[in-house]
Design a protein around this motif. Sequence first.
Motif, PDB file in Angstrom:
ATOM      1  N   GLY A 138     -48.591  45.604 -19.236  1.00  0.00           N
ATOM      2  CA  GLY A 138     -49.396  45.624 -20.454  1.00  0.00           C
ATOM      3  C   GLY A 138     -50.867  45.785 -20.140  1.00  0.00           C
ATOM      4  O   GLY A 138     -51.552  46.612 -20.746  1.00  0.00           O
ATOM      5  N   GLY A 176     -39.008  57.509 -31.689  1.00  0.00           N
ATOM      6  CA  GLY A 176     -38.661  56.251 -32.356  1.00  0.00           C
ATOM      7  C   GLY A 176     -37.191  56.225 -32.756  1.00  0.00           C
ATOM      8  O   GLY A 176     -36.484  55.234 -32.547  1.00  0.00           O
ATOM      9  N   LEU A 209     -46.618  54.828 -24.655  1.00  0.00           N
ATOM     10  CA  LEU A 209     -46.661  53.764 -25.655  1.00  0.00           C
ATOM     11  C   LEU A 209     -45.249  53.299 -26.005  1.00  0.00           C
ATOM     12  O   LEU A 209     -44.979  52.100 -26.103  1.00  0.00           O
ATOM     13  N   ALA A 210     -44.379  54.275 -26.176  1.00  0.00           N
ATOM     14  CA  ALA A 210     -43.003  53.930 -26.522  1.00  0.00           C
ATOM     15  C   ALA A 210     -42.386  53.056 -25.438  1.00  0.00           C
ATOM     16  O   ALA A 210     -41.734  52.042 -25.715  1.00  0.00           O
ATOM     17  N   VAL A 221     -43.970  51.115 -23.290  1.00  0.00           N
ATOM     18  CA  VAL A 221     -44.586  49.782 -23.289  1.00  0.00           C
ATOM     19  C   VAL A 221     -43.941  48.917 -24.368  1.00  0.00           C
ATOM     20  O   VAL A 221     -43.577  47.766 -24.137  1.00  0.00           O
ATOM     21  N   LEU A 222     -43.778  49.500 -25.541  1.00  0.00           N
ATOM     22  CA  LEU A 222     -43.192  48.736 -26.639  1.00  0.00           C
ATOM     23  C   LEU A 222     -41.784  48.281 -26.292  1.00  0.00           C
ATOM     24  O   LEU A 222     -41.399  47.144 -26.532  1.00  0.00           O
ATOM     25  N   LEU A 223     -41.045  49.202 -25.694  1.00  0.00           N
ATOM     26  CA  LEU A 223     -39.664  48.894 -25.336  1.00  0.00           C
ATOM     27  C   LEU A 223     -39.605  47.730 -24.353  1.00  0.00           C
ATOM     28  O   LEU A 223     -38.817  46.794 -24.493  1.00  0.00           O
ATOM     29  N   GLN A 224     -40.497  47.805 -23.347  1.00  0.00           N
ATOM     30  CA  GLN A 224     -40.532  46.747 -22.335  1.00  0.00           C
ATOM     31  C   GLN A 224     -40.941  45.409 -22.942  1.00  0.00           C
ATOM     32  O   GLN A 224     -40.367  44.376 -22.620  1.00  0.00           O
ATOM     33  N   SER A 225     -41.934  45.474 -23.822  1.00  0.00           N
ATOM     34  CA  SER A 225     -42.424  44.221 -24.381  1.00  0.00           C
ATOM     35  C   SER A 225     -41.343  43.533 -25.192  1.00  0.00           C
ATOM     36  O   SER A 225     -41.289  42.312 -25.252  1.00  0.00           O
ATOM     37  N   SER A 226     -40.475  44.317 -25.808  1.00  0.00           N
ATOM     38  CA  SER A 226     -39.450  43.683 -26.631  1.00  0.00           C
ATOM     39  C   SER A 226     -38.567  42.798 -25.759  1.00  0.00           C
ATOM     40  O   SER A 226     -38.047  41.786 -26.208  1.00  0.00           O
TER      41      SER A 226
END
Lengths: 577, 650
Positions: free
Chosen positions: A130, A171, A289-290, A292-297
Motif C-alpha cells: 500500500g 471490475g 489500482l485494481a 491493490v484493491l484486491l490485495q487489501s480486501s
Amino acid sequence: MKRYGKYIKPYLSAFILGPVMMIVEVVGEVMLPAMMADIINIGAANRDIPYMITKGIMMVIMAFTMMVGGMGGAYFAAKAAMHFGRDLRKDLFQKVQKFSFANIDSFSTGSLVTRLTNDITQMQNVIMMGLRMMLRAPGMLIGAVIMAFTMNASLALIILIVAPILAIAIGTIIRIAFPRFELMQKKLDHLNSNIQETLTNVRVIKSFVRGEYEEERFSESNEALMEAGLNAFKVVIIQMPIMTFAMNATVIAVVWFGGNQILGGSMPVGDLTAFTTYVTQILMSLMMLAMVLLQSSRAVASSRRIGEVLDTEIDLKDDDAVNKDKVVTDGRIEFKHVSFRYYKDNHEKVLDDIDFTIEAGQTVGIIGSTGSGKTTLVQMIPRLYDVDEGEVLVDGVNVKDYCLHHLRNGVSMVLQKNVLFSGTILENLQWGDEHATEAEIRAAADAAQADVFVSSFPQGYETELGQGGVNVSGGQKQRLCIARAMLKKPKILILDDSTSAVDTATEAKIRECFRTTLRHTTKLIIAQRISSVMDADLILVMEEGKVVGMGCHDELLASCHAYQEIYDSQMDREVGA
Amino acid sequence: MDEARIARLEKKYSRKATEKMGPGPGPGPGRGPGRGGARMPGGKPQDAGRTIRRLFSYIGKDKWKLVIFIICIIVYTVASLAGSYMLRPVINNLVSEDGSRETLFRSLVMMGCIFAVGIIAQYLQSRIIIVVSQNALKKLRDDLFRKIEKLPVRFYDTNNHGDIMSRFTNDVDTVGEMLNNTVNQLISGAITIVGTFALMVYTNIYLTMITVIMAPLMILAGRAVAGRSRRYYKQQQAALGTLNGYIEETVTGQKVVKVFCHEEIAEEEFSYLNHDLCRKQIKAQFFGGIMGPVMGNLSQVSYSLTACIGGILCVLRGFDLGGLTIFVNYSRQFARPINEISMQVNTIFSALAGAERVFDVMDREPEPADKADAVSIIDKDGCFYYEAAPGAGGLSAEYAAVHGSRMKGAVTVEHVTFGYVPEKTILKDVSLYAKPGQKIAFVGSTGAGKTTITNLINRFYDIDAGRILIDGIDIRDIRRDDLRKCIAMVLQDTHLFTGTVRENIRYGRLGATDAEVEEAARMASAHSFIMRLEHGYDTMLEGDGANLSQGQRQLLNIARAAISKAPILILDEATSSVDTRTEKHIERGMDRLMAERTTLVIAHRLSTVRNANAIMVLENGEIIERGDHDDLLAMHGRYYNLYTGLCELE
C-alpha cells in the motif's frame, strides 16, 4: 482503523517518506515522455544538437533520481510496515498472555496461532504494498492524465472513453472471478482434508478394504476442484487479452486522430509517441489500482480476525481485588454453594451447588465418571474460571480478592492435558522455580519418582525434550509434570488425573512422598482408579456436577451408591470383596 | 533478559527452524496462500530429462492442443512485434511531404487486423493451457492418491504426514505454476528477444549498440540485487519460522503458561525473537523491493540515451522519425523478457524438483500382488465362504478341499519372527492357536509386540519367518483384500471420517441397512449417546469427531467393527478411554459382539481380559506366560505382579 494509529505514530516519518519518495519516481515517469517529445519536436525540428544533448543528460539524471526515489520508497515502506507488524504482533501476543482460560477456550489454539502468524504477515505485506502503491498508482494516473490533457486536450478525450470502459471490464472480471476463486479455495481445502483424513485413517481404510471407495471419494473432490479451478481461471484469462485490446485500440485511435491533426499541422509529431506512452501509463495504473484493491480486501479479513483478539474482553481480572498483598499461607479451601457453567446460555450446570471445606494439609481424593465436573471443580481454586454463584475461599479469603499472581503461585496444578516444552528437562522443571538449585530440582524429581529415569538418560537433566515432550513415555511425562508443579513449593497442590499412565506401585511411592515431604501442603487428587484415592483423608464423589458422597473410603463404601459402583467395576470381586 | 538466555533461545529455535525447513511445512487448516512461499524453491532436480518426459506424459495426450498452443504463442508474439513495428511507416507517412489520410487509414486498418489476430491468439493460448494443465494436475493428484492407497502401512510409518501432504499441495502446485506460465513465457520471451533485437538491428545499428551495452549492465545489476534479496529472504524465513515456532508452542501450552505465571518470561522471549525478525524482515523486504526500481529505471536510462542519440542521428544521419519512435519503445521493453526468462528458471527448477518428489512416491513399491491362485473369501449375507482359485495350479489343488466351505475363524500363529527393521526383531518365535469363537488376550508393556501380532494377522506387514494360518490356510495364500474383509479391527487411536454418525458406522459394511446400523450401535452401547446428539444418527462429525469425547469415539469405532460380520475381531485397547463404570455397562454388548467371533484383545486394563480363554503375557517380543486368568495368578509370575499392581505397564 482507529486502533492502528498507535502503531503508525512512532514510525510516522517512514509512513510519510515512503509514499513521498515513490512520488519522485512517478513524477519522473510522467516527465520523461514529454522530454522525449521535446527532443523530437524542438531539437530534431530545429536541428539543435546541443539542446538535444542537454535534454538527454537531463533525462539520464532524471532516471537516476527516479531510481533513488524508488529505492528510498522501498526502504521506508519496508521499515514502516515491518515495525508496524512487529508492534502489532507484540500487542497481540501480550493480549493472549492476559487471556483467561475462558478466553482461550473461545478461540481454538490453531486459530490463535494463525492470527499471530499468517494474519499479521498478511497485513504487513499489504501495508508495504500500500505504501508503495498508494501514491504511485493514482499519482501516475493523475500525472499522465494531466500531461495528456496539457499536451493535447482533444486527443486526451479518447482516454476518457477507454479508461472507464476498461475499469468497468476489470471490475466485472474481478467481481465474477473473486467468488469463483473462493469456491476453488473451498474445494481445495476439502480435498486437502480428504487427503489428511486418508493419511491418518490409513489403517482403518486398509483393514476394512475401502481403498476403492476412498479413491472414488477423492476422485470426486478432485474433479470438483478441477471444475472450480477451470471456472475461475476461465474468467481471469480474459483479463490479459482485454487489456491488450484496450491498449491497442487506444493506440490506433490516438494515431488515427493524432495523425489527422499532424497532417492538418495542428500537432507536432513528437507528441504522438509521448501520447501513446501516457495512454499506456494510464491503463497500467488502472490495473495496478485494481490489484491493490484486491490485495487489501484480503488484509481486511486479516485485520478483522486480529481485531477480534484485541477486542476480546479479558473476563477475569484482579483489578478489583481488595487483598492484593495477601499470599497463600496455609492452604485451607472452602467452597460455598458454588455453581458454574462454561457457557452462560447453557441450562445444565457443570457445577451445581458445591459446598465443602478442606483443612490445610489434608489429602483429598476426587472421583467420578467422565464429565461429572471434577476438573472444573479444581479449576475454581486457582481461579482459572470465575464461579457463577457462591464463592471459593482460600485461607478464608475469596479467591477474587487475591492478586492472581499470588494466588496462582500458592496453588500448583498439574493439568490433565500435560504440556512439556521443547528444551532440556532442567529448563522444563525450572518453570516451577526459575532459581531452584540443582539439589532442589533433584529432590522434587525424586519425590515425583522422575529422578530414577532421568538419571538413567545419558544426558540426565540436560536431555533435550522435543516439543510436547515426545521423547518420553506418557508415564514419564506425567512424573515430570508433577515434579515441575512441586518445585513451586505450593500450599495447595492439585493433580488432575495426573498419574493415569503411572503404574500403581510407582504411584503409591509418589503418594508416600506426598505424605512425608508435602505434609503441610493441601493435596487434591483427581483419579480414575479407586486405589489412587483410597487412603485419602477425604474423598469427594462427583456425579453430574454434584458432590454425591463425601467421606473416607470405608464410609463411602458403606453409604455411597456411586462409589460402590465404581469400586465394583474396578475390583476383582473374588479378590477384593 | 540476560545473554545466557538469549543464547539458549537462539540455539533452541534456530535448530527447530532448520528442522522445519527440511520436509516442508506441515499442512493445517486455515493455511492461507501466503504461507505457500515458506518453503524455499527446493533443491535441484536429479534427473531433469526423465522427469520432463514423465511430466510430458500428463499433457502429451492432447498433442494437437499443444501444437495449437505453441502456434498461438508464436502468432501473438509475432503479431505484437509486427503491430508495433507498423508505427514506423505510419509516422514516416505523417511527417513526409506526401503524407495522406488514405495511407494512414490503410496502415491503421492493417495494424488493427494484426493486433486483432494477436489478441485472439493470446486468448486461445491461455484458454488451451488452462484446460490442459488443470486436467494434468487432476490426473497427477488422482494417480498420486491411487498410489498411496496401495502403499504398504510401512510407508506411512516412515514418512510423516506433513511431508506426504506437501507433495499433494506444494509440489503439485509448483508443477501447475510451471505448466500455466513457464512454457508460454519461455517461448514468447525468446521470440520477443530475438525478434526485437533483429528489428533493432534492422532499424538502426548504432542505436542497437546502446542496448547491447545496457542489457548486460541491467542483467548484472539484477543479479546483484536478486542475490542479496535471496540471501536476506532466507534469513527472514528462518527468523519467521523461529518466531512462529515459538508462538505455536507457547499458545498451545497457554494454559500451562498461566498456571505457572510464566506470562512475563514468555513476553520477554517473544519480544526478543520479534525484534530479531523485524530487523531481518526490513533487509529482506528492502532488497526484494528495489528490484523493480533498479531494473525499471535502468530501462529509463537506456530509453533516455536512445532518445537523445537517436534525435542526433535524425539530424546528422537522416534517421527516420518513425524508426526512432519504435526504437525507443523497443529499448524500454528489451529488459522485460530477459528478466522474465531468468525468473522462470527458478520456477522450472522448483517445479521439476516438486515433480520428482511426486514421482518418487509413485515409484514406491506397493503392497505385493496376490498370488495368481490365491484363495478368495466370498461374503454371502454375512457368512464367509472359501473359494479356491480355478485352474490346475498346484496351490489351488492344495486348497481345493476348503473350496465352498464356510469360514470358521481358527487362527494359528506358528513360530513367527518379525521386525519392522531388519536390525531389530520385535517378535521372536511366537506361536499360538485360537479356536473358532475363542477370546485370546495379549498383555504386556508398550513395545512388547502386542499390536504387532495383530498387524501381522491382517497382513499390514508380511512376516520374516514362520507362518500364520486361518482355518489351516496360509494367509499369504488368501487374497489380501478378502482376508482383511473378514477381520474387523478396533484400534486404540480412534479414527472417524467426516460425515454423519450413520455413515461412519456403515463404513464397516457399506451395504448395511439403517436398522443394522442401529443394531450395531446398540451392541456397542453407543445408541443412547447418539440419540442425545443434536441430529441423532445424522449428526455430522467433523475433524475426526472433535465434537465427541474420546470414549464416545471409541464406542463408535466398536459399532463400526460390529456391523461388519467378520468372523475375526481384533480389539486393540478398544475401551481404554471409556471409564470403568461405563465399561462395566457395555460389557454385555461386548460379550455379544465377541460371541461367535474369534477375538484377539489387547488391553491395558486387566479387568477387561480376565474372562479370556487364554491370556498371553508378552515381553520383548516373546510370550513369557500363557494360560487363563486363574492359571496365571497361580503362577505368581509377571501377570500376578501386574495384576496386583507390583509392577509398571509402561
